[in-house]
Design a protein around this motif. Structure first.
Motif, mmCIF file in Angstrom:
data_model
loop_
_atom_site.group_PDB
_atom_site.id
_atom_site.type_symbol
_atom_site.label_atom_id
_atom_site.label_comp_id
_atom_site.label_asym_id
_atom_site.label_seq_id
_atom_site.Cartn_x
_atom_site.Cartn_y
_atom_site.Cartn_z
ATOM 1 N N UNK B 13 -45.113 -0.875 -19.569
ATOM 2 C CA UNK B 13 -45.309 0.526 -18.959
ATOM 3 C C UNK B 13 -46.524 0.311 -17.825
ATOM 4 N N UNK B 14 -46.177 1.256 -16.651
ATOM 5 C CA UNK B 14 -47.314 1.253 -15.772
ATOM 6 C C UNK B 14 -47.130 2.774 -15.184
ATOM 7 N N UNK B 15 -48.039 3.282 -15.221
ATOM 8 C CA UNK B 15 -48.311 4.798 -14.814
ATOM 9 C C UNK B 15 -48.911 4.988 -13.492
ATOM 10 N N UNK B 16 -48.507 5.610 -12.399
ATOM 11 C CA UNK B 16 -48.953 6.149 -11.209
ATOM 12 C C UNK B 16 -49.175 7.350 -11.237
ATOM 13 N N UNK B 17 -50.005 7.982 -10.248
ATOM 14 C CA UNK B 17 -50.120 9.472 -10.448
ATOM 15 C C UNK B 17 -48.890 10.187 -10.157
ATOM 16 N N UNK B 20 -43.669 6.778 -12.795
ATOM 17 C CA UNK B 20 -44.137 5.874 -13.941
ATOM 18 C C UNK B 20 -42.896 4.922 -14.232
ATOM 19 N N UNK B 21 -43.312 3.498 -14.493
ATOM 20 C CA UNK B 21 -42.290 2.670 -14.858
ATOM 21 C C UNK B 21 -42.342 2.300 -16.195
ATOM 22 N N UNK B 22 -41.291 2.127 -16.964
ATOM 23 C CA UNK B 22 -41.237 2.081 -18.247
ATOM 24 C C UNK B 22 -40.052 1.258 -18.536
ATOM 25 N N UNK B 23 -40.237 -0.181 -18.921
ATOM 26 C CA UNK B 23 -39.238 -1.012 -19.155
ATOM 27 C C UNK B 23 -39.188 -1.578 -20.481
ATOM 28 N N UNK B 43 -38.543 1.508 -8.728
ATOM 29 C CA UNK B 43 -39.483 0.888 -9.421
ATOM 30 C C UNK B 43 -39.279 -0.807 -9.296
ATOM 31 N N UNK B 44 -38.354 -1.146 -8.251
ATOM 32 C CA UNK B 44 -37.797 -2.466 -8.112
ATOM 33 C C UNK B 44 -38.896 -3.416 -7.781
ATOM 34 N N UNK B 208 -37.853 4.533 -12.534
ATOM 35 C CA UNK B 208 -38.571 3.592 -13.392
ATOM 36 C C UNK B 208 -37.977 3.156 -14.574
ATOM 37 N N UNK B 209 -36.957 3.446 -14.850
ATOM 38 C CA UNK B 209 -36.327 2.823 -16.188
ATOM 39 C C UNK B 209 -35.142 2.199 -16.041
ATOM 40 N N UNK B 210 -34.726 1.083 -16.797
ATOM 41 C CA UNK B 210 -33.368 0.152 -16.720
ATOM 42 C C UNK B 210 -32.378 1.201 -17.258
#
Lengths: 223, 295
Positions: B13-17, B20-23, B43-44, B208-210
């Motif tokens: 996971x990676x959070x930006x302001x 959010x990417x959550x794989x 989020x590619x 941000x999700x698959x």
């Protein structure tokens, strides 16, 4: 193994020097001409002129290098290579050291030429100690600028640029008034003391800045 | 088993302001070509940059070619060829100079192959990078990524921003180059047609999700457009689970199912669905359906 690592660091430093070669040459020639005019017309003194030359030359190199890296987004290009952040920072610091030494050598040659034309009694040992001190102080300052660039980015680094120039400009004009006894104090310090304190302080400061820059680069998201 | 995978994401996971990417789970089999698709901002690029450690995940593990992306970062980067979205090459130097500079960092760098690639792509090694068009910068970037013979090639939107003719040419040349080798490729694009031409597997990202991750043929087999008639409009509630999207006009319905199989039609008929017509969907149509909210 160590030789390979050093070669990679040198390649990174060489890349910075190569990318700025034309600007660096142009800057050195222009700064040299302006300072020569200032020395002959305004009689500002040859040694301060050399220091101004070294300072402007190295600082411009630092700013230009970071500017191009920021403009081309090329920090991510370097970060994508199989090279560690330790080596990336070392490469940048090495490039700054090379430019500082280069600018000091040009200053020394200019001083030598000036002595041949206008001979005067100079304490070369003391001059050398001042040179090393100025060079290391200058290198430490530029490495601080690089750390700010890695930690807070190019825009914030420019604020430091502006503040430093104003501080040096106005500070330089008022330092004599604020500290009238300073020249005597400096004259009282032996060259060896200057040399030793400069080297020890610079090693500590550069190590701290290198470490802090590596940490900043490790945390930096290159989006 | 992990050694057979070129890429493994676990709970990353990676959070930006504002994003959010959550794989949770993602795998890429060695020797395959995967297309990473999704709308802009899905989020590619972030996912690819996390593999290269250019963007640092807040949590989770990424394994690249059986190695930890962080602990063995340099080893990983030695085995990976990365083509960023926007070139990001020094503008003031020539292509040859960049090749010379990059060559110092790879043990497997093949100078002759680099020159051959430049020639194949019609690039002059003596031209400055800033004089190259966007398509040619991308070709240079690809040459740099391929010249050290990477086991895994990461291509981040290589055809983005190019006009259709240049895009077609680049894609053809890309196909020629990558088909020669037996390497793993992760190719991101929001142009589904490009992915359809080259990929074995497709991974669809949304916010941000698959959302979908399977081999291309299975996706095309499972997703179909279905037209049908119901005796009563209220009966549709019993069929909602079969469709990712549907719309109706009285008792006539049209929907997209992601569960198509030989057994689906008899099952629908048994439950009172009439006049069933099934038609195939293109990958692009499937992605458009998935980009919208599910029913």
């Amino acid at each position: 193994m160590c030789k390979i690592a050093l070669t990679l660091v040198w390649q990174l430093a060489w890349k910075d020097l190569y990318l700025q070669k034309k600007k660096l040459l142009w800057l050195m020639v222009t700064a040299g001409l302006i300072i020569s005019i200032l020395v002959s017309v305004n009689n500002i003194g040859f040694l301060p002129a050399i220091l101004i030359f070294v300072f402007i030359g190295t600082y411009s190199f630092t700013i230009q290098t970071c500017f191009y890296e920021d403009k081309n987004n090329s920090l991510s290009f370097v970060r994508a290579l199989p090279v560690s952040t330790v080596q990336i920072v070392a490469g940048r610091f090495l490039a700054l050291a090379v430019v500082t030494v280069g600018a000091l050598l040009i200053g020394c040659l200019a001083l030598l030429a000036f002595q041949l034309i206008n001979p005067s009694s100079l304490n070369w040992f003391r001059m050398g100690a001042y040179g090393v001190f100025a060079g290391l102080a200058n290198l430490s300052f530029n490495c601080l600028v690089v750390f700010i660039y890695y930690r807070w980015g190019y825009t914030r680094m420019q604020y430091v640029y502006a503040v430093t120039f104003m501080t040096l400009f106005f500070g330089g004009m008022t330092v004599g008034t604020l500290l009238p006894g300073l020249p005597e104090v400096i004259a009282g310090i032996s060259p060896l003391q200057i040399l030793a304190s400069a080297v020890i302080a610079a090693i500590a400061v550069l190590f701290f800045l290198w470490n802090a820059s590596v940490k900043a680069l490790n945390k930096l998201d290159l989006t | 088993m992990e050694m057979e995978k070129a890429l493994v994401f676990r709970n990353v996971s990676k959070k930006f302001p504002d994003f959010e990417v959550q794989i949770d789970s993602f795998e890429l089999v060695r020797g395959s070509i995967m297309g990473l698709v999704g709308p802009n901002g899905a989020g590619k690029s972030t996912m690819i940059k996390m593999i290269m450690n250019l963007v640092h995940p807040d949590s989770g593990n990424i394994s690249v070619l059986g190695r930890d992306y962080l602990k063995q970062e340099q080893q990983v980067k030695n085995l990976v060829g990365y083509v960023p979205e926007d070139g990001r090459i020094y503008e003031e130097v020539t292509a040859n100079w960049v090749g010379q500079f990059v060559s110092h960092y790879y043990k497997t760098w093949d100078h002759d192959y680099f020159q051959a690639l430049l020639q194949k792509f019609g690039l002059s090694g003596n031209k400055k990078v800033k004089q190259l068009s966007k398509g040619n910068k991308m070709k240079l970037s690809l040459s740099l990524a391929l010249a050290h013979k990477p086991e895994l090639l990461l291509l981040d939107e290589p055809t983005s921003g190019l006009d259709p003719v240049v895009r077609y040419d680049l894609l053809q040349e890309l196909l020629e180059v990558i088909q020669d080798e037996s390497r793993t490729i992760l190719l991101s694009s929001h142009i589904i047609g490009d992915i359809e031409k080259v990929a074995d597997y497709v991974c669809f990202l949304r916010q941000g999700k698959v959302v979908l991750y399977d081999d291309k043929e299975s996706i095309l087999e499972k997703y179909k457009r279905v037209q049908f008639k119901l005796a009563d409009t209220g009966l549709i509630n019993g069929f909602k689970d079969y469709f990712v999207q549907y719309n109706s006009e009285g008792i006539h319905f049209q929907g997209v199912t992601g569960k198509y199989s030989k057994e689906l039609l008899p099952e629908l008929q048994r439950r009172g669905v009439e006049d069933i017509k099934v038609s195939p969907l293109t990958l692009e149509e499937i992605m458009i359906v998935l980009s919208r909210e599910a029913v």
